[in-house]
Design an enzyme around this catalytic site. Sequence first.
Site, mmCIF file in Angstrom:
data_model
loop_
_atom_site.group_PDB
_atom_site.id
_atom_site.type_symbol
_atom_site.label_atom_id
_atom_site.label_comp_id
_atom_site.label_asym_id
_atom_site.label_seq_id
_atom_site.Cartn_x
_atom_site.Cartn_y
_atom_site.Cartn_z
ATOM 1 C CB SER A 223 89.936 107.725 41.846
ATOM 2 O OG SER A 223 91.059 107.134 42.494
ATOM 3 C CG ASP A 224 89.259 101.960 38.490
ATOM 4 O OD1 ASP A 224 89.991 101.283 39.245
ATOM 5 O OD2 ASP A 224 88.651 101.459 37.530
ATOM 6 C CD1 TRP A 225 94.750 100.799 43.206
ATOM 7 C CD2 TRP A 225 92.605 101.346 43.411
ATOM 8 N NE1 TRP A 225 94.375 100.573 44.522
ATOM 9 C CE2 TRP A 225 93.067 100.898 44.676
ATOM 10 C CE3 TRP A 225 91.275 101.755 43.307
ATOM 11 C CZ2 TRP A 225 92.263 100.851 45.806
ATOM 12 C CZ3 TRP A 225 90.457 101.706 44.431
ATOM 13 C CH2 TRP A 225 90.954 101.255 45.661
ATOM 14 N N GLY A 226 94.332 104.985 39.869
ATOM 15 C CA GLY A 226 95.056 105.753 38.867
ATOM 16 C C GLY A 226 94.169 106.591 37.975
#
Length: 751
Positions: free
Chosen positions: A233-236
């Site tokens: 995932s992208d961060w968050g």
Amino acid sequence: MNTSSISSASSAAALSLAEQASLTSGGSRWTTTPVRDVVRALTLSDGPHGIRRPAGDAAEAIVLRHSLPATCFPPAVTLGSSWDSGLAHRIGEALAREASALGVDVVLGPGINIKRSPLCGRNFEYFSEDPHISGVMGAAVVEGIQSVGVGACVKHFAANNQETDRMRVSADVDERTLREIYLPAFEHVVREAKPYTVMCAYNKINGVHASENHWLLTQVLREEWGFDGLVMSDWGAVTDRVAALAAGLDLEMPPTGTDEQIVASVEEGCLDPVHVAEAANRVLRLRDRTDRAQRFEDWDADAHHELAREAARASAVLLKNEEDILPLDPTAQQTIAVIGEFARTPRYQGNGSSHVVPTRVDNALDALTAAVGPATALTFAAGFTLDGTPAPELAEQAVAQAATADVAVVFLGLPDAHESEGYDRADIDLPADQIELLREVAQVCPRVAVVLANGGTVSVSQWLAHAGAVLESWLPGQAGGTALADLILGFESPSGRLTETIPQRLADVPSHLHFPGRDGHVVHGEGRYVGYRHYDTVDVPVAYPFGHGLTYTTFAYEGLKATATGDNRWTVEATITNTGSRFAREVVQLYIAFDEPHPTRPRHELRGFTKVGLEPGASASVRFELTGRDLAWWSTSLGGWAIDPGPFAVEIGASSRDIRLRTVLHTAGDGALNDLEATSTFGEWLNHPVGGPLLLKALARAKAPSPENLAATNPTLLRAAMDVPLAKFTGLGFNVTAQDINHLVAAVRSR
């Protein structure tokens, strides 16, 4: 770590369910989770154009400017303008060496999203408005990184084309547009470069978060394209751990402490344990791949700085050069007024997660001062402040110096805060005080060259008449100052070309009425007509077209030859000659064109490019390979790529609007036919090579009017009938029954 212990957990079967679940989320902000003594933690780092390895306590905090020094190469907006995949590969190798020396296993880059709008605050991290060049350049960076064994992470998958509301907004895009514009660069990188990892985007796609999008992450990425790596995932970006894992997301970053949700969902029968084991196995595969990486203790900082300088030189785009203002002669008796704070305090990279602490930074003022001979007098005036604070005294000093100079080199650009990850721009204009300064300088100095520093496209319409030459440097990286001096003084000839159109005005941008959306949705109403595909199809005037760029010599194009080499395969060749007096490089661009009175697809599309360097008078042959995929369009009815039979043109040129050579070829198509249904229109039936003859026979048996008779007796009725579903003819006096239509549908399917 002991290699035997590493291999002892060659598959997730050796781990408990809880241990498998722990591998599907990070162990810290920048590492994966270790398991006992058998699975080591992998270190991830931002690094599209330089390694951002957090230093000390910053490792667990969002501290973008507290990282270990690394080479800040030109970001993708700049590197893309080089149109040089070999250079991109070499930069990828350098990134990997630095990553290895800094203890990094996976470099989070490159970003290959399409530049849908010049307002996107993160455009400096992306290559182009065109998926072909984005895919080729992205693949080269990935191959360079992974040639050393360090992993690359292609991002942001997919349709992440704005920063506004990026964590919630739904990019509403029809499938044909996705397939032809927003997915091809990812497909090319996955198929050709085989990246170890792919990063999903924050946004939703047609209402479904990218992190939870089974169609995107499993059906398209894995099943269609054959991706065998890890999806993170992208961060968050994860909103539902269980749904994301089931959709094909393997690694949540950073950790949210919700691994127990995975275990509980399996135990409750809500999640198939196969999904957990598959994700854990992909983490293990990533570990195995990066374990084979070459290990370096350090890198040659001077050599990497020189590579950054080469990249900045190769990527700067000479937009305008009236009366050959550039290059300046460094040995001439002259006065050069260097104006603009950017000459002394360079803007060389963008803001956000890609921000690199450089090993050093060159500025153009020092580089020019060191390079000119004793006969040349060089003066400097700041002209304006970088934060936009009014400073009339600075402008007055700059104008006074310009009045006594033979030539003024004015450094203009966007201040640091104007563009960044996290927010989009409000306009594409240079600051008003800079434009006014340029006007005043042009009034007192007859020879003015502008050097631009910006991560996103800026409008030139308001001030272009006041500049005899314009050199677009984009964000040139830590060695940009020296590289610009090389170009301004003619030690090298500019060879960059635009990978995005510069519009006359923001209102001309095809996405203008839709960007950035509202109420949680951004509608891609312009469809496939992004960038030059729009401007060139409807002939909208532009400031500078896609592919444009001047140099310090001229080139001739001749000898176009296209040879069929198989079914829907051709070789295209041409000869390029340097007709000027200096060595330079030309970017030769290949487009496939479709001449339609009422366009059903973009007028032409980039399908190949090559960069050739030639001495004065020298010639070189360029060669391209075309395949059926280059002619294909995505058919939603067929659920795949389709090639229509008929003519098409091959164009070779120096930009999308500077076509030098053109020839018309013919394709027999791919033979694929759309299915016919009772709801298919009368016209679709008539134009179908199988259904048409069957329909005519059925009409004759029913003694119904034939299309030929209608064309002669009632052409308006025939024209109206062409869009009527065949099923509706049962009640329109054509003596065709529902049973007749069912027989027709069955007959077509049987053939």
